[in-house]
Design a protein around this motif. Structure first.
Motif: not given
Length: 176
Positions: A64-74, A79-87
């Protein structure tokens, strides 16, 4: 990874440079795996890393290049927020009950026995727990399989009739 708002481009660039250990201008699976953690000192599952790179690698390079990395970061922070809401117990993992709540919230209706199957498939620790990376993989796999099934379920009754080779083609064509 940050979980509030969209990170600015300079911040993302500094993170990208830290992850891109070989300075190639692209992040490969091993570099991404070294950079991501489940929050419990365990590295991300290589299958989940491969899945995510495949989802964001627009050029088919396997990196993944930089722009693709930005999308992956988001994607990961969402998903992290979603995970925390169910944990619900704040343990840093999802137990069977929390997984069932999450999957049901996403609109799926499965038998109790099927949740046992999901736990067996995505619980790498064997302790009845699903870590963050495996939660992502579980949810993406469910979504991908549902989309593939839906292509054949033209009357939307939850039943399809396909041949064995069609089934194999459907399963092996999935990006996970």
């Amino acid at each position: 990874m940050a979980t509030t708002g969209a990170p600015d481009r300079n911040f993302l660039w500094s993170v990208f440079q830290k992850v891109d250990k070989d300075r190639s201008g692209a992040i490969e699976a091993q570099e991404l795996q070294a950079a991501l953690s489940n929050g419990n000192w365990t590295k991300f599952n290589p299958e989940t890393i491969r899945l995510m790179i495949g989802m964001f690698d627009r050029t088919g390079s396997g990196t993944i290049n930089f722009d693709e990395f930005g999308a992956l970061w988001k994607y990961v922070t969402d998903w992290q927020q979603c995970f925390r809401s169910f944990d619900k117990d704040g343990s840093g993992n999802i137990n069977r009950e929390e997984l069932q709540t999450a999957v049901t919230t996403f609109g799926y209706r499965f038998s109790d026995n099927f949740y046992n199957v999901l736990m067996k498939r995505f619980d790498r620790s064997g302790k009845g727990l699903i870590f963050f990376d495996d939660f992502i993989q579980c949810c993406v796999t469910l979504h991908t399989l549902t989309a593939a099934f839906s292509q054949h379920d033209t009357d939307r009754d939850g039943i399809i009739t396909i041949g064995y080779e069609q089934f194999l083609h459907m399963v092996f064509s999935l990006r996970n």
